[in-house]
Design a protein around this motif. Sequence first.
Motif, mmCIF file in Angstrom:
data_model
loop_
_atom_site.group_PDB
_atom_site.id
_atom_site.type_symbol
_atom_site.label_atom_id
_atom_site.label_comp_id
_atom_site.label_asym_id
_atom_site.label_seq_id
_atom_site.Cartn_x
_atom_site.Cartn_y
_atom_site.Cartn_z
ATOM 1 N N TYR B 35 3.254 2.312 11.335
ATOM 2 C CA TYR B 35 2.869 1.275 10.390
ATOM 3 C C TYR B 35 3.616 1.497 9.081
ATOM 4 N N GLN B 37 3.038 0.440 4.918
ATOM 5 C CA GLN B 37 2.026 -0.064 3.991
ATOM 6 C C GLN B 37 2.680 -0.379 2.670
ATOM 7 N N GLY B 40 -0.333 -4.965 -1.688
ATOM 8 C CA GLY B 40 -0.656 -6.371 -1.509
ATOM 9 C C GLY B 40 -0.461 -6.903 -0.104
ATOM 10 N N LEU B 41 0.192 -6.111 0.759
ATOM 11 C CA LEU B 41 0.438 -6.582 2.125
ATOM 12 C C LEU B 41 -0.361 -5.816 3.169
ATOM 13 N N GLY B 42 -0.915 -4.701 2.785
ATOM 14 C CA GLY B 42 -1.721 -3.943 3.738
ATOM 15 C C GLY B 42 -0.867 -3.209 4.752
ATOM 16 N N LEU B 43 -1.500 -2.799 5.843
ATOM 17 C CA LEU B 43 -0.838 -2.066 6.917
ATOM 18 C C LEU B 43 -0.258 -3.044 7.924
ATOM 19 N N GLN B 45 2.007 -3.280 11.537
ATOM 20 C CA GLN B 45 2.476 -2.486 12.671
ATOM 21 C C GLN B 45 3.966 -2.735 12.902
ATOM 22 N N ASP B 59 4.426 -6.211 14.228
ATOM 23 C CA ASP B 59 4.651 -7.332 13.316
ATOM 24 C C ASP B 59 6.038 -7.328 12.677
ATOM 25 N N PHE B 90 3.124 5.260 8.053
ATOM 26 C CA PHE B 90 2.113 6.043 8.740
ATOM 27 C C PHE B 90 2.338 5.993 10.241
ATOM 28 N N SER B 106 -0.401 11.910 7.611
ATOM 29 C CA SER B 106 -0.573 11.911 6.155
ATOM 30 C C SER B 106 0.361 10.944 5.439
#
Lengths: 112, 113
Positions: B35, B37, B40-43, B45, B59, B90, B106
């Motif tokens: 992922y 991050q 404003g866009l989040g996680l 994939q 995505d 991540f 982490s």
Amino acid sequence: EDQVTQSPEALRLQEGESSSLNCSYTVSGLRGLFWYRQDPGKGPEFLFTLYSAGEEKEKERLKATLTKKESFLHITAPKPEDSATYLCAVTYRGSTLGRLYFGRGTQLTVWP
Amino acid sequence: EAQVTQNPRYLITVTGKKLTVTCSQNMNHEYMSWYRQDPGLGLRQIYYSMNVEVTDKGDVPEGYKVSRKEKRNFPLILESPSPNQTSLYFCASSSATGEEKLFFGSGTQLSVL
């Protein structure tokens, strides 16, 4: 278009002031809905999985519920250590196992 | 201790210089995923893998490559990094049975200049 919408984007609560976070999803055929907690600079940490409408799960001051269109994360009498970003994610029956969609998160701040 | 290990934790590179971010898990999990991050866009994939030699796009797969030659490892390769790939990355893993609970590493903070 986002598959998963979380609201509010940010929430400030006084210690002890209960509230709820919302996670709504747009596609039918939900297979599972997940809640994660993320502290600054760290990877998300698993909280709950919900699979069917009406299901509820609890952990300490947190309670997650699921309806056919949305999920709520209820926080009862929060403490400052509950401050974090809470993430919601879903998987759908029609998609490949492992395919996961996250919302943008709700940043929760609990002040003393 | 059950864990997902990512390396490096921080990486600064220049445009076009190939890099690899490693990910390893010690829980014998079937599923692994990457992922990114962004504020404003989040996680989102990037790629995921259901088992050895089985991978699929998420995505935002453009500009990334992955491979799953061993069950425990799932490296993320940027063959020609660009500044828009500056992000926090991540890796995560989960079992094919049970709660589908993701274990996250982490994170790797990547800056492409």
